[in-house]
Motif scaffolding. Sequence first.
Motif, PDB file in Angstrom:
ATOM      1  N   ASP A   1      16.650   8.114   4.279  1.00 20.97           N
ATOM      2  CA  ASP A   1      15.513   7.189   4.313  1.00 20.97           C
ATOM      3  C   ASP A   1      15.254   6.753   5.754  1.00 20.97           C
ATOM      4  O   ASP A   1      16.118   6.124   6.381  1.00 20.97           O
TER       5      ASP A   1
ATOM      6  N   GLU B   1      12.681  10.401   3.488  1.00 19.86           N
ATOM      7  CA  GLU B   1      11.832   9.364   2.884  1.00 19.86           C
ATOM      8  C   GLU B   1      11.226   8.451   3.948  1.00 19.86           C
ATOM      9  O   GLU B   1      11.887   8.129   4.940  1.00 19.86           O
ATOM     10  N   ASP B   2      10.014   7.994   3.684  1.00 16.90           N
ATOM     11  CA  ASP B   2       9.354   6.972   4.508  1.00 16.90           C
ATOM     12  C   ASP B   2       9.567   7.207   5.994  1.00 16.90           C
ATOM     13  O   ASP B   2      10.036   6.325   6.723  1.00 16.90           O
TER      14      ASP B   2
ATOM     15  N   GLU C   1       7.378   3.762  -1.830  1.00 12.22           N
ATOM     16  CA  GLU C   1       8.014   2.614  -2.502  1.00 12.22           C
ATOM     17  C   GLU C   1       7.233   1.325  -2.278  1.00 12.22           C
ATOM     18  O   GLU C   1       7.364   0.393  -3.070  1.00 12.22           O
TER      19      GLU C   1
HETATM   20 MG    MG Z   1      13.356   3.557   0.741  1.00 11.88          MG
END
Ligand code: MG
Length: 412
Positions: free
Chosen positions: A220, A246-247, A272
Motif C-alpha cells: 500500500d 495500492e493507492d 478505499e
Molecule cells: Mg489502503
Amino acid sequence: MRIDRADVVVTSPDRNFVTLRLETDEGHIGLGDATLNGRELAVVSYLRDHVVPLLLGRDAHNIEDTWQFLYRSAYWRRGPVTMAAIAAVDVALWDIKAKAAGMPLYQLLGGASRTGLLAYGHASGKSTEELFDSVRKHQAEGYKAIRIQTGVPGLKSIYGIASNATFEANKGSRYDHEPAQRGASPAEEDWDTRSYLRHVPTVFEAVRNEFGPELPLLHDGHHRMTPIQAAKLGKSLEPYDLFWLEDCTPAENPEALRLVRQHTTTPLAIGEIFNTVWDYQQIIREQLIDYVRSAVTHTGGITHLRKVLDYASQYQIKSGMHGPTDISPVGMAAAMHLGLSIHNFGIQEYMKHGAKTDQTFRQSFTWQDGMLHPGTQPGLGVELDIDEAGKYPYQQAYLPYNRLADGTVHDW
Ligand code: MG
Ligand code: KDG
C-alpha cells in the motif's frame, strides 16, 4: 413490512464503531455499518438528525427506492459522510430482507459463485527481521496472501507499522495495528519519498528470497507519490510479481494513473476513499486499475457497490474490498456476502478484530485455510449485543498526518 424503530449505536470496544439498527413491525432486526474512522460522530448526526426520521414507517422491502430517495432527495450528493450513512441503511435493509426470506444474504444476491474468499492480512515490521516474523505469524494463522509494509531508514514512523508509542500503550491487544490513535489530536508522522522509493524494492527482494515466488504479496503506497514516482515504484517492483500496488497516487486525481499505467505492469488497486461509481467512471472505462478497493461501508452499501463491481466486470477489473479493523464486523459480513456472490471477486482484505469487538458483535463467518465464508445464518449473520456495546463509550480518535522534513504537510 414497515420500519418501526431505528437506533444509531456508538460503541468503542477495541476502537470506535457506528452501527445502524433497524427493527420492523414483523420483528426483524437489520444492522448496517456506518463507521467513518476519525470522523465517526459526523455520520452519527447525519443518521440521527436527518435520516432516521425519514425511515420510520417506510416499507423495509423497497431497498432500491430507499437508496435513490436518500441519495437524490438530499440534493447534496456523494461524500464519505453521506455515503456511509446511506450504506448503513442499505445494508440493514438487505439484512432484514434476507432474514425475512430465511436465507443468508448471498443467496439473495444470486447465490455463491465460489466456496470461499481468498483474504490477505497485514504483515509489518520496522526491520526486515521483524517483518519476516510477522509474515510467518500470518502464515501460521492461515493467511495465503500477505500485505508487506516496513519501516524506512531515516523515518521515525510510517503508515502500516505500529508506532512505538501506540505499540507500547496497547501491548497485548490488537489495537496497535490501527493507525487511528485515541486522543484529542492526531499524531504527526514524517515522510520522505526518495528514501521510501530506494528502500521498498530491497524489502520485496528480501521477502521473495525468503518466502519464494508463490506467496501473493501486496503493498500500500497510501496516496503518497506523484505519478512519476509511482511509475518508478511500480517498475522497480515488477521483478517481485506483486498481486497489487495500492493507492500509489492521491485518489482525487484519476488522470495520474494514466501515466503510472504507461510505465508499469504491476497491477494497480485504488478506491478505499472513493464513495460512488462516478469516482470510478474514468479509471474503469480507461482500464487504469485492476482492483476496486471500496468497502461496502463507504460506498453506499451493497446496492451501490454492486453497481460499481458490475461495471468493473466489463473490463476484467476485480474486487479487492477494503477490510481493515475500522470496517466493523457488520461491514465485513456485508463484504463477504457480496464477494461470495459476484463473479469478479479478486481478494478480500481481512484484519482480525479485537476480542472485545468480537464479544460485542457476535459473528457467524468462518476463517479456514486462508479463506473467509460469511456462514449460512439468515441475513448477514451478525448480532449486536446492545448491553455489551453500552459498556464501551465513544473515545475520540484521530488518524495521523504527515509532514516532510521542512515542515510541509504531506499526504497521509
Ligand atoms: Mg489502503
Ligand atoms: O481508516 C483508514 C484505514 O482504514 C486505512 O489507512 C487502511 O489503507 C488502509 C488499508 O489498506 O487497509
